[in-house]
Design a protein around this motif. Structure first.
Motif, PDB file in Angstrom:
ATOM      1  N   ASP A  53       0.809  -1.217   0.000  1.00  0.00           N
ATOM      2  CA  ASP A  53       0.000   0.000   0.000  1.00  0.00           C
ATOM      3  C   ASP A  53       0.844   1.270   0.000  1.00  0.00           C
ATOM      4  OD1 ASP A  53       0.783  -0.437   2.647  1.00  0.00           O
ATOM      5  OD2 ASP A  53      -1.073   0.362   3.477  1.00  0.00           O
ATOM      6  N   MET A  54       2.146   1.142   0.254  1.00  0.00           N
ATOM      7  CA  MET A  54       3.043   2.302   0.196  1.00  0.00           C
ATOM      8  C   MET A  54       3.547   2.575  -1.219  1.00  0.00           C
ATOM      9  SD  MET A  54       5.391   1.828   3.584  1.00  0.00           S
ATOM     10  CE  MET A  54       4.742   1.021   5.034  1.00  0.00           C
ATOM     11  N   VAL A  55       3.354   1.609  -2.130  1.00  0.00           N
ATOM     12  CA  VAL A  55       3.844   1.787  -3.502  1.00  0.00           C
ATOM     13  C   VAL A  55       2.738   1.677  -4.562  1.00  0.00           C
ATOM     14  CG1 VAL A  55       6.197   1.039  -2.977  1.00  0.00           C
ATOM     15  CG2 VAL A  55       4.546  -0.632  -3.765  1.00  0.00           C
ATOM     16  N   LEU A  56       1.549   1.240  -4.155  1.00  0.00           N
ATOM     17  CA  LEU A  56       0.453   1.103  -5.118  1.00  0.00           C
ATOM     18  C   LEU A  56      -0.449   2.326  -5.089  1.00  0.00           C
ATOM     19  CD1 LEU A  56      -0.636  -2.613  -4.527  1.00  0.00           C
ATOM     20  CD2 LEU A  56       0.782  -1.708  -6.385  1.00  0.00           C
ATOM     21  N   GLY A  57      -0.953   2.701  -6.257  1.00  0.00           N
ATOM     22  CA  GLY A  57      -1.921   3.771  -6.359  1.00  0.00           C
ATOM     23  C   GLY A  57      -3.326   3.232  -6.114  1.00  0.00           C
ATOM     24  N   PRO A  58      -4.335   4.085  -6.222  1.00  0.00           N
ATOM     25  CA  PRO A  58      -5.709   3.670  -5.941  1.00  0.00           C
ATOM     26  C   PRO A  58      -6.251   2.606  -6.904  1.00  0.00           C
ATOM     27  CG  PRO A  58      -5.637   5.962  -6.678  1.00  0.00           C
ATOM     28  CD  PRO A  58      -4.227   5.496  -6.527  1.00  0.00           C
ATOM     29  N   THR A  59      -5.671   2.500  -8.089  1.00  0.00           N
ATOM     30  CA  THR A  59      -6.132   1.500  -9.059  1.00  0.00           C
ATOM     31  C   THR A  59      -5.408   0.164  -8.912  1.00  0.00           C
ATOM     32  OG1 THR A  59      -4.535   2.226 -10.723  1.00  0.00           O
ATOM     33  CG2 THR A  59      -6.717   3.293 -10.749  1.00  0.00           C
ATOM     34  N   GLY A  60      -4.475   0.079  -7.956  1.00  0.00           N
ATOM     35  CA  GLY A  60      -3.738  -1.157  -7.755  1.00  0.00           C
ATOM     36  C   GLY A  60      -2.480  -1.266  -8.600  1.00  0.00           C
ATOM     37  N   GLN A  61      -2.175  -0.215  -9.348  1.00  0.00           N
ATOM     38  CA  GLN A  61      -0.952  -0.173 -10.145  1.00  0.00           C
ATOM     39  C   GLN A  61       0.147   0.518  -9.329  1.00  0.00           C
ATOM     40  OE1 GLN A  61      -0.787  -1.534 -13.319  1.00  0.00           O
ATOM     41  NE2 GLN A  61      -2.840  -2.264 -12.821  1.00  0.00           N
ATOM     42  N   ILE A  62       1.393   0.280  -9.734  1.00  0.00           N
ATOM     43  CA  ILE A  62       2.503   0.947  -9.050  1.00  0.00           C
ATOM     44  C   ILE A  62       2.340   2.451  -9.207  1.00  0.00           C
ATOM     45  CG2 ILE A  62       5.026   1.230  -8.952  1.00  0.00           C
ATOM     46  CD1 ILE A  62       4.063  -1.544  -8.070  1.00  0.00           C
ATOM     47  N   SER A  63       2.456   3.146  -8.096  1.00  0.00           N
ATOM     48  CA  SER A  63       2.333   4.601  -8.071  1.00  0.00           C
ATOM     49  C   SER A  63       3.632   5.221  -8.580  1.00  0.00           C
ATOM     50  CB  SER A  63       2.064   5.027  -6.626  1.00  0.00           C
ATOM     51  OG  SER A  63       2.242   6.394  -6.445  1.00  0.00           O
ATOM     52  N   GLY A  64       3.660   6.508  -8.703  1.00  0.00           N
ATOM     53  CA  GLY A  64       4.882   7.197  -9.098  1.00  0.00           C
ATOM     54  C   GLY A  64       5.779   7.508  -7.916  1.00  0.00           C
ATOM     55  N   THR A  65       5.282   7.200  -6.695  1.00  0.00           N
ATOM     56  CA  THR A  65       6.049   7.516  -5.491  1.00  0.00           C
ATOM     57  C   THR A  65       5.955   6.381  -4.471  1.00  0.00           C
ATOM     58  OG1 THR A  65       4.151   8.621  -4.463  1.00  0.00           O
ATOM     59  CG2 THR A  65       5.698  10.025  -5.682  1.00  0.00           C
ATOM     60  N   ILE A  66       6.971   6.332  -3.621  1.00  0.00           N
ATOM     61  CA  ILE A  66       6.930   5.476  -2.439  1.00  0.00           C
ATOM     62  C   ILE A  66       6.476   6.378  -1.299  1.00  0.00           C
ATOM     63  CG2 ILE A  66       8.287   4.159  -0.762  1.00  0.00           C
ATOM     64  CD1 ILE A  66      10.270   3.547  -3.059  1.00  0.00           C
ATOM     65  N   GLU A  67       5.375   6.021  -0.660  1.00  0.00           N
ATOM     66  CA  GLU A  67       4.904   6.776   0.504  1.00  0.00           C
ATOM     67  C   GLU A  67       5.340   6.011   1.749  1.00  0.00           C
ATOM     68  OE1 GLU A  67       0.801   8.001   0.343  1.00  0.00           O
ATOM     69  OE2 GLU A  67       0.932   8.264  -1.821  1.00  0.00           O
ATOM     70  N   LEU A  68       6.592   6.199   2.122  1.00  0.00           N
ATOM     71  CA  LEU A  68       7.156   5.491   3.264  1.00  0.00           C
ATOM     72  C   LEU A  68       6.542   6.064   4.540  1.00  0.00           C
ATOM     73  CD1 LEU A  68       9.265   3.286   3.954  1.00  0.00           C
ATOM     74  CD2 LEU A  68      10.872   5.147   4.370  1.00  0.00           C
ATOM     75  N   ARG A  69       5.778   5.255   5.232  1.00  0.00           N
ATOM     76  CA  ARG A  69       5.062   5.690   6.433  1.00  0.00           C
ATOM     77  C   ARG A  69       6.008   5.787   7.623  1.00  0.00           C
ATOM     78  NH1 ARG A  69       0.606   3.110   4.229  1.00  0.00           N
ATOM     79  NH2 ARG A  69      -0.019   4.473   2.516  1.00  0.00           N
ATOM     80  N   ASP A  70       5.635   6.621   8.567  1.00  0.00           N
ATOM     81  CA  ASP A  70       6.455   6.843   9.759  1.00  0.00           C
ATOM     82  C   ASP A  70       6.804   5.539  10.481  1.00  0.00           C
ATOM     83  OD1 ASP A  70       6.413   9.552   9.289  1.00  0.00           O
ATOM     84  OD2 ASP A  70       4.911  10.011  10.822  1.00  0.00           O
TER      85      ASP A  70
END
Length: 193
Positions: A53-70
């Motif tokens: 969930d830190m690398v996938l976008g809302p459609t389930g595809q790889i997002s353009g960013t890594i959202e590394l959570r705290d």
């Protein structure tokens, strides 16, 4: 290596590491491990803690960013890191064969459970030993990422502060300690004076 910084990897070293990963039992996963370190600057613990969930976008595809959570970052230093094209391709390929639950860890062990930070460290140590690269550790990819980013940030119109944010450092002084000097650049600089 107490008291010593991990060595910076040359482009050839990174290529050799990727070639080594290709020759292992789990080449796709191991390629992603190398690229998360060298192209996203993640620490071993962050690589181990990364979930889909830190690398996938809302459609389930790889997002353009890594959202590394705290909770997955050292000292709660979560951050957003743009995904390098080479890492994007590797993550997409791994996603195609990975368990589909978004809460699942991206990097999984041979037996299917999540890999620990120590397992990531051991993997890198084994790889560097096999490649004959001395003074390198699981932190070498991260130092390489920070150093390369610092050398080219001006071309992107950014500053060292941008590198600090990508690295997740609280202090600019910490970021500066990561950056390796370039003796060729120093010679050129002195000759220009």
């Amino acid at each position: 290596m107490p008291g010593k910084q991990a060595k910076i990897l040359s482009p050839v070293d990174v290529s050799d590491l990727l070639l080594f990963a290709r020759c292992t039992h789990n080449p796709l996963r191991n390629r992603v491990i190398v690229l998360l370190s060298a192209k996203a600057g993640l620490r071993a613990g962050e690589i181990a803690g990364l979930t889909w969930d830190m690398v996938l976008g809302p459609t389930g595809q790889i997002s353009g960013t890594i959202e590394l959570r705290d909770h997955a970052a050292k000292k709660g230093s979560g951050r957003v890191i743009p995904i390098h094209p080479e890492l994007y391709e590797a993550l997409a390929a791994l996603c195609d064969v990975a368990p589909q639950s978004k809460s699942n860890r991206v990097i999984r062990s041979q037996r299917g459970g999540p890999m620990t930070a120590l397992s990531i460290v051991v993997w890198f140590n084994r790889a560097f030993k096999n490649l004959g690269l001395k003074g390198c550790s699981s932190h070498s990819g991260r130092r390489t990422f920070v150093t390369r980013a610092a050398r080219v940030v001006h071309k992107a119109g950014g500053s060292l502060r941008d590198v600090q944010l990508l690295a997740g450092h609280r202090s600019i002084q910490t970021t500066q300690r990561y950056i390796d000097g370039d003796s060729d650049a120093q010679r050129k600089l002195v000759s220009m004076i």
